[in-house]
Design an enzyme around this catalytic site. Structure first.
Site, mmCIF file in Angstrom:
data_model
loop_
_atom_site.group_PDB
_atom_site.id
_atom_site.type_symbol
_atom_site.label_atom_id
_atom_site.label_comp_id
_atom_site.label_asym_id
_atom_site.label_seq_id
_atom_site.Cartn_x
_atom_site.Cartn_y
_atom_site.Cartn_z
ATOM 1 N N ASP A 65 5.728 -7.691 6.162
ATOM 2 C CA ASP A 65 5.804 -8.864 5.295
ATOM 3 C C ASP A 65 6.852 -8.688 4.198
ATOM 4 O OD1 ASP A 65 3.989 -10.357 6.618
ATOM 5 O OD2 ASP A 65 2.330 -10.037 5.204
ATOM 6 N N ARG A 81 1.171 -5.837 -4.921
ATOM 7 C CA ARG A 81 1.089 -6.711 -3.753
ATOM 8 C C ARG A 81 1.606 -8.126 -3.995
ATOM 9 N NH1 ARG A 81 -1.400 -4.214 0.439
ATOM 10 N NH2 ARG A 81 -2.578 -2.341 -0.101
ATOM 11 N N GLY A 92 0.806 -1.225 0.000
ATOM 12 C CA GLY A 92 0.000 0.000 0.000
ATOM 13 C C GLY A 92 0.834 1.267 0.000
ATOM 14 N N ASP A 114 0.149 2.385 8.685
ATOM 15 C CA ASP A 114 -0.511 1.826 9.866
ATOM 16 C C ASP A 114 0.354 1.945 11.118
ATOM 17 O OD1 ASP A 114 -2.509 1.171 8.171
ATOM 18 O OD2 ASP A 114 -2.150 -0.988 8.190
ATOM 19 N N LYS A 119 8.208 0.820 5.687
ATOM 20 C CA LYS A 119 7.081 1.635 5.243
ATOM 21 C C LYS A 119 5.767 1.044 5.737
ATOM 22 C CE LYS A 119 4.592 0.199 2.568
ATOM 23 N NZ LYS A 119 3.816 -0.578 1.597
ATOM 24 N N THR A 120 4.885 1.798 6.228
ATOM 25 C CA THR A 120 3.471 1.480 6.429
ATOM 26 C C THR A 120 2.825 2.607 7.196
ATOM 27 O OG1 THR A 120 1.944 0.293 7.854
ATOM 28 C CG2 THR A 120 4.228 -0.168 8.214
#
Lengths: 548, 548
Positions: B173, B142, B78, B202, B199-200
């Site tokens: 992941d 993805r 994402g 969230d 990176k994220t």
């Protein structure tokens, strides 16, 4: 009270004002005015406030001494960025005229005047709210000031507080009512002036004299920020079609302005839909065609802007809703006996052919909303319809048919968004902060000049603020007679998107290119401190309208 | 390409970097490391990349000559603000080491490596994307890099392009897979190093060594901007309860950070719900209680923040979903024969008592989603559940009961919002612009130092950028064994909100006050040009975590 770093830094911002407002002013009268239409009727309804001249404030070399003036202020209707700055400008203005002047805020809208709920707005309070969004300083409300009893009740408290002028900050309806109030107070010799200020983020209060209503600039910039972010995501992931509904029930100015700022693949303009007598299926086909053409180029993604009020501009939907309202009102008892699962078939069997076909074509959820979610008067609640989902569902169905027919071979995965509350209370952009402060300050000058029935006006706002022109416009000048709830009433004309206006023409000239090529622009968040080309630009709409 | 004024102005921003990266660096090795758990298993799975030291880069007086290095870069998963800056930092870094170095971007994610889709990233291209949001420079995807065939297929193109190192920008992941790839390439002597970047948005990729993943700062600031705007509206109109769902499936860091920034009346934290074994009814009762208490004070308005992943943290809901998945899989044929209108009753009659009761208590729309909207594997699609509407509907029902019992006498009008795509591709804040650029530059130093199986690391980021510490962390150090799809696998531990951590404790210490009093904070939009306290602050989460 905990404040964010930006709240603290922004409090110190000094709004820019027209050069004329920086010292003593003199009011220069223009020629006598006429209403835009129905001159005789408007004149007879407003014998005391009709025909007054447009006023312009110019620098004066003469310092005049003004008596202290007590002034009341009311926020009316939906929130729009900059309301607090109008009040701050008004406060600074009456204090500049005479430091002993006082400002009173009526609480939670026009109802506060009628119910005698108010607070004095002192320097401490004003300073807390400079350059902030929202209407929370005194709150707002939707009570309509229309009746003599309200006017008389209001006058009691105005007298009690020694208030000589009332400033009403609101949209077209509120300003119409402000003028009715001005006329009434003048007729009975109440000694209270009434001044209006043009507010609405929808942008539909504008005309030859009022360039723009405040809040439109900021709200459109917030929406364009998030639309831009979505578009960047759309172009990075390349797998979704984003259907984005934008505030604006009665006009599409917001959707159009956001389209000019962000260059989406599709933007629907309600006024065009109505003018071309487009059906829901026409709109769906228009969108599906672009989806299919982009898919043929390998682009299974895109963005669609949709104005909130769209459904009510589709002539066929209007006719369906009218028949449904009528039918359900007459057959309420019978309808309530029908089993839920059979209501749809029942309605289809009862409507006229055209409306029955249209109703049958609607997705189940929307059909249910149309028949079940009625307001206390039994009317369908159009505002509850999730137009963005309605359209994407119908587009999806059409594409599925085309796929079977071999006309389309792409993927269609929609995402939905609706932006309204996200922008109504944003901290005002520099433009709105300056414009609103100037409107409020100008209102104080109109009061000092003894005027009533005027709307505060600041023009030439695509030029640097120094060159802005402050003045007053007689509200009656913007009026015509319109049917409202079955009765002819004097009202300020609502400004819809003009299909022959420069903003729409600019959009129309580019939309095919934007549809097929991915031309997204990313405006980013409103900036308050950067270079002037980033921080101080008015809307594209205004720039195009004012372009000579 | 049309660019907004902000895009143009922002392109010139020079990201701030750690002092050590401003000239020649030397890599200083720390002590040998261990994985956080399951040391023996991890060691046996990663014989070539286990136990390596933490690396810190320090200023060096010695200028070393580096051979030109060809490097590949991949964006995985994402979008998160700042991805382009990682690539720009990496580009500038390898060019600083040797101007003849080249950078290749693999197109649309890890799939680009396997399918040999790539482009050379030249200075022209890089300059177009400095300090911009999105992943549109090379796209993301993805595809999971997990299989030997993928690794071998990728190696072909890496060899062909003479690439000596691959930088994979991704979440937990993707970084786990990057390490598996590093191990494999080292084991077969492929001569290709692999470096990860955290990176994220969230925020769930962080640990002792990685302070924060990039994008979290910007995304939370965008969400907090619009939450603040909604709160200002809420407090101005004083008539709605806004239920605001925020991105974050597997952890509630975003909701918690936004709560710390905006001080809403209510914020649900999934990790707390799970720890306290709260039922859906417990959550609904908690919210309804606050609604009722505020109503008793005359405040029929408020804000509720809800993490996207909430439903999956409610133990009872998890059990219901598990039984539903199992039951529907086994009885698919029979279920499909049941009339739509009778499906609900059918399911209620078939589930175990606890789950049947819970299912019966759910609003119709949600119940339908749970039984009908299943993915290709027959599983309920929890992500489709509109948790914000589910909660407001259940709260409304509870309040209606309380009203009948005389326990509540207010008005409850909910509004709903969901923010996800609105923030993932925003232009990076100064923090993320600096952090990402530094991560990318650091990756180039790890490559030059011949490292593989490392994650690029920049620490001490609550201090001025000058004092940031650049280095590398062996990915194996963050790993443990977890069950994934029925198999034990080595993975990077996901960081959930810690209930004994400083951010949650700060929230818990204030939430009762925030619930009853209206303490809203309005952070406003991200500023790029203003005073440093407005433009350069890291998240509250990070500030609280780093506070000594």
């Amino acid at each position: 009270m905990v404040k964010s770093a930006l709240q603290i830094a922004r409090a110190a911002y000094q709004p820019k004002v027209p050069a004329a407002l920086k010292g003593p002013v003199k009011a220069v009268d223009g020629e006598a005015t006429q209403s835009v239409a129905n001159q005789e009727e408007i004149k007879s309804l407003f014998p005391n406030t009709y025909g007054m001249p447009v006023i312009t404030f110019e620098q004066s070399n003469e310092t005049v001494e003004f008596p202290a003036m007590n002034v009341g202020v009311i926020l009316s209707g939906g929130q729009a960025p900059g309301g607090h700055n109008v009040i701050a400008g008004l406060f600074d203005g009456i204090k500049a005229h005479n430091p002993a002047s006082r400002l009173y805020g009526f609480i939670l809208g026009p109802g506060g005047l009628v119910d005698h709920k108010y607070m004095e707005l002192t320097a401490d309070i004003i300073d807390e709210y400079r350059n902030t969004g929202g209407f929370d300083m005194i709150g707002s409300g939707r009570t309509k000031l229309e009746k003599k009893e309200q006017f008389d009740k209001g006058l009691e408290i105005l007298k009690e507080l020694g208030i000589k002028a009332l400033v009403i900050i609101g949209g077209d309806d509120s300003n119409t009512n402000a003028c009715v109030l001005a006329e009434y107070y003048k007729a009975i010799g109440a000694g209270v002036q009434v001044i209006g200020c043009p507010k609405t983020i929808d942008g539909d209060l504008k005309n030859e004299q009022i360039e723009t209503s405040f809040g439109f600039d900021t709200a459109c910039k917030v929406y364009s920020e998030v639309i831009g972010n979505i578009q960047r995501d759309c172009n990075s992931a390349q797998k979704y079609w984003h259907f984005i509904k934008l505030m604006g029930r009665s006009a599409s100015h917001i959707a159009l302005e956001c389209a000019l700022q962000t260059q989406p693949n599709i933007c629907i303009v309600s006024e065009e839909v109505e003018a071309k007598d487009m059906s829901l299926d026409d709109i769906v086909t228009y969108i599906a065609n672009i989806v299919a053409k982009r898919a043929a180029e390998g682009h299974n993604f895109g963005t669609v802007l949709i104005p909130e009020g769209l459904i009510e501009f589709v002539p066929a939907m209007k006719r369906l809703i009218a028949e449904l309202n009528d039918f359900l009102a007459k057959n309420d008892a019978e309808f309530k006996m029908i089993k839920k699962s059979e209501q749809r078939a029942y309605i289809i069997s009862k409507l006229s052919k055209e409306n029955s076909d249209l109703y049958a074509s609607l997705p189940e959820g929307v059909a249910r909303q149309l028949s079940l979610d009625r307001d206390p008067h039994g009317n369908v609640q159009v505002s509850l319809i999730e137009t963005e989902k309605l359209l994407s569902e119908m587009v999806g169905k059409k594409l599925a048919v085309w796929k079977e027919e071999g006309k389309y071979n792409g993927k269609f995965a929609p995402q939905h968004h609706f932006f309204g509350y996200e922008g109504r209370c944003a901290a005002p952009s520099n433009y709105d902060a300056d414009y609103c402060y100037s409107l409020g300050y100008t209102a104080s000058c109109l009061i000092a000049a003894g005027k009533t029935g005027y709307m505060s006006s600041v023009r030439n706002t695509t030029a640097p603020a120094d060159q802005w022109i402050a003045g007053g416009i007689p509200v009656t000048m913007m009026m015509n007679m319109e049917r409202r709830h079955g009765e002819m009433k004097p009202v300020i004309q609502k400004a819809l998107v003009k299909l022959d206006g420069a903003p729409f023409k600019e959009f129309a000239a580019h939309r095919e290119e934007w549809a097929m090529n991915t031309c997204y622009v990313y405006p980013g968040p409103i900036q308050y401190f950067g270079p002037t080309e980033v921080c101080d630009q008015p809307t594209k709409t205004l720039q195009l309208e004012q372009k000579k």
